[in-house]
Motif scaffolding. Structure first.
Motif, PDB file in Angstrom:
ATOM      1  N   GLU A   1      -7.783   1.886   1.986  1.00 23.56           N
ATOM      2  CA  GLU A   1      -7.094   1.211   1.068  1.00 23.56           C
ATOM      3  C   GLU A   1      -6.719  -0.173   1.282  1.00 23.56           C
ATOM      4  O   GLU A   1      -6.765  -1.179   0.684  1.00 23.56           O
ATOM      5  CB  GLU A   1      -5.605   2.032   0.712  1.00 23.56           C
ATOM      6  CG  GLU A   1      -5.182   1.401  -0.702  1.00 23.56           C
ATOM      7  CD  GLU A   1      -3.811   2.102  -1.346  1.00 23.56           C
ATOM      8  OE1 GLU A   1      -3.581   2.931  -0.995  1.00 23.56           O
ATOM      9  OE2 GLU A   1      -3.133   1.399  -2.340  1.00 23.56           O
ATOM     10  N   LYS A   2      -6.296  -0.414   2.723  1.00 25.00           N
ATOM     11  CA  LYS A   2      -5.882  -1.682   3.141  1.00 25.00           C
ATOM     12  C   LYS A   2      -7.222  -2.492   3.298  1.00 25.00           C
ATOM     13  O   LYS A   2      -7.211  -3.729   2.856  1.00 25.00           O
ATOM     14  CB  LYS A   2      -5.068  -1.510   4.580  1.00 25.00           C
ATOM     15  CG  LYS A   2      -4.475  -2.601   5.115  1.00 25.00           C
ATOM     16  CD  LYS A   2      -3.152  -2.915   4.161  1.00 25.00           C
ATOM     17  CE  LYS A   2      -2.356  -4.181   4.417  1.00 25.00           C
ATOM     18  NZ  LYS A   2      -1.523  -3.970   5.621  1.00 25.00           N
TER      19      LYS A   2
ATOM     20  N   VAL B   1       1.064  -1.326   0.114  1.00 23.14           N
ATOM     21  CA  VAL B   1      -0.068   0.077   0.076  1.00 23.14           C
ATOM     22  C   VAL B   1       0.887   1.234  -0.046  1.00 23.14           C
ATOM     23  O   VAL B   1       1.889   1.108   0.577  1.00 23.14           O
ATOM     24  CB  VAL B   1      -0.973  -0.010   1.106  1.00 23.14           C
ATOM     25  CG1 VAL B   1      -1.464   1.359   1.239  1.00 23.14           C
ATOM     26  CG2 VAL B   1      -1.665  -1.222   1.235  1.00 23.14           C
TER      27      VAL B   1
ATOM     28  N   SER C   1      -9.829  -2.153   1.698  1.00 22.17           N
ATOM     29  CA  SER C   1     -10.552  -2.612   0.616  1.00 22.17           C
ATOM     30  C   SER C   1      -9.746  -3.817  -0.190  1.00 22.17           C
ATOM     31  O   SER C   1     -10.427  -4.960  -0.758  1.00 22.17           O
ATOM     32  CB  SER C   1     -10.426  -1.431  -0.445  1.00 22.17           C
ATOM     33  OG  SER C   1     -10.175  -1.536  -1.801  1.00 22.17           O
TER      34      SER C   1
ATOM     35  N   GLN D   1       0.187   4.584   0.650  1.00 20.40           N
ATOM     36  CA  GLN D   1      -0.584   5.419   1.510  1.00 20.40           C
ATOM     37  C   GLN D   1       0.385   5.763   2.705  1.00 20.40           C
ATOM     38  O   GLN D   1       0.932   4.768   3.093  1.00 20.40           O
ATOM     39  CB  GLN D   1      -1.905   5.183   1.938  1.00 20.40           C
ATOM     40  CG  GLN D   1      -2.889   4.990   0.886  1.00 20.40           C
ATOM     41  CD  GLN D   1      -3.565   6.514   0.524  1.00 20.40           C
ATOM     42  OE1 GLN D   1      -3.166   7.557   1.103  1.00 20.40           O
ATOM     43  NE2 GLN D   1      -4.209   6.426  -0.522  1.00 20.40           N
TER      44      GLN D   1
END
Lengths: 206, 178
Positions: free
Chosen positions: B130-131, B116, B133, B118
């Protein structure tokens, strides 16, 4: 490491029953009530468990309802445990017993007296012990009623389920192959009891 | 019935699922349909644990390395018939996950998502979403594959064609070893 920051292991649970109607008012109070509190150093408390920020294990205040990450409630369950190493306890007990025997000019100490000494030494050493901290991520998808919990040990999962019930008043059901299959059948409009007649089929290899 | 008892009594569903995954990953090039979500590739990678059956939990065979193609692992499968734990890799598009699946609880151990980008400090919520998802994507894919297995397992197709082919494939493992 947690699921969100790093990698890890997790168990899936299903939340039994629906969300209470007033959950947006009630949950913040319940989360605050069971947020993580440090072990009182002056006490002989061995363990403390509570909610912390999933992104920061040192934050238990949840400013601006940080745990609400639509459509989820995401927090970490922090468990601090402190204990006295068995060998250290034995050594300090022996020293204390020798000291008392010399001071009171005794040859032997009774079992009861030795137990009292042990408890006293344990309480003194406990105050010097530094707690070990562990966090386990918890992500509760309010739409699907599924919870991801960042551990797989049965003992931890049981303790967490108990804590979750204490906090939200809702029971957790562990997801496992049979329950997953039953849920699939329900979605397909079939009777989950159909699964009860199933028998293992791979034993037919000669 | 108590949860633990039910989990033990129906553990064979999880064991059969893992064996079927192995069979399909070798005979269908590891490609699994995810319905509207497209398809995924899945293969066994690095670790397989095999055990005889629910009543004999003492004996255990652990195969490490390139397990899916190893003769020893296939021979152990022919002998022991069921898989209780395996490390798998899952690929959807350019994203790749790895995790260990177990047959009793179907929980996920050593779960790794794709990297990831971010920043935790700059945008913690961005990292979370994000994680999350990526975790959800892998779980949805595994649920879709498990749904395909259960649907097939409960259909007449299982007895008629899938099971005979699976049993033949298991038996081949013993012959390949010699």
């Amino acid at each position: 490491m947690g699921l969100i920051i790093g990698s890890g292991s997790f168990t899936r649970f299903e939340v039994e029953g629906g969300l209470p109607e007033d959950y947006m008012e009630e949950f913040p109070k319940q989360i605050a009530r069971l947020s993580f509190r440090h072990i009182d150093e002056a006490s002989d408390q061995e363990r403390s468990a509570g909610w912390v920020n999933i992104m920061d294990m040192f934050d238990n205040r949840f400013a601006a309802m940080d745990y609400l990450k639509e459509p989820c409630i995401a927090m970490a369950w922090r468990v601090d445990v402190r204990n006295v190493p068995a060998k250290a306890l034995k050594q300090y007990c022996r020293e204390a017993e020798e000291h008392i025997k010399a001071e009171e000019k005794l040859e032997f100490l009774s079992k009861k007296r030795r137990q009292e000494i042990k408890e006293g030494v344990q309480a003194i050493l406990m105050k010097r012990a530094i707690p070990r901290s562990q966090t386990y991520d918890m992500i509760w998808n309010l739409q699907t009623a599924l919870v991801l919990f960042g551990a797989v040990s049965n003992k931890l999962c049981d303790e967490f389920s108990e804590f979750f019930l204490q906090c939200f008043g809702l029971h957790l059901k562990t997801v496992f192959p049979y329950s997953m299959a039953a849920r699939i059948l329900e979605k397909q409009g079939k009777d989950p009891a159909f699964l009860d007649d199933l028998r293992p089929s791979l034993s037919q290899v000669e | 019935m108590q949860l633990l008892e039910k989990a033990r009594d129906y553990e064979f569903l999880g064991r059969e699922f893992l064996v079927w995954l192995w069979f399909r990953s070798e005979t269908k090039e590891g490609r699994f349909s995810l319905g509207e979500a497209g398809s995924a590739e899945l293969w066994f990678d690095g670790r397989i644990v095999l055990q005889p059956d629910e009543n004999d939990r003492e004996e255990k065979v652990i195969c490490l390395g390139d397990t899916s193609r190893s003769r020893e692992a296939r021979f152990a499968l022919a002998e022991y018939k069921t898989v209780t734990e395996t490390k798998v890799k899952l690929r959807i598009g350019d994203n790749e996950w790895s995790f260990i699946l177990d047959s009793t609880w179907m929980n996920f151990k050593s779960f790794k998502t794709p990297k990831v980008m971010q920043d935790t400090e700059q945008d913690p919520d961005g990292l979370f979403y994000e994680k999350f998802s990526l975790i959800q994507q892998a779980l949805s894919a595994m649920d879709a594959i498990f749904t395909s297995f259960i649907t097939l397992r409960l259909s007449s197709e299982w007895e008629e064609s899938e099971l005979p082919a699976l049993l033949r494939w298991i038996k081949e493992g013993r012959q390949k070893a010699f």
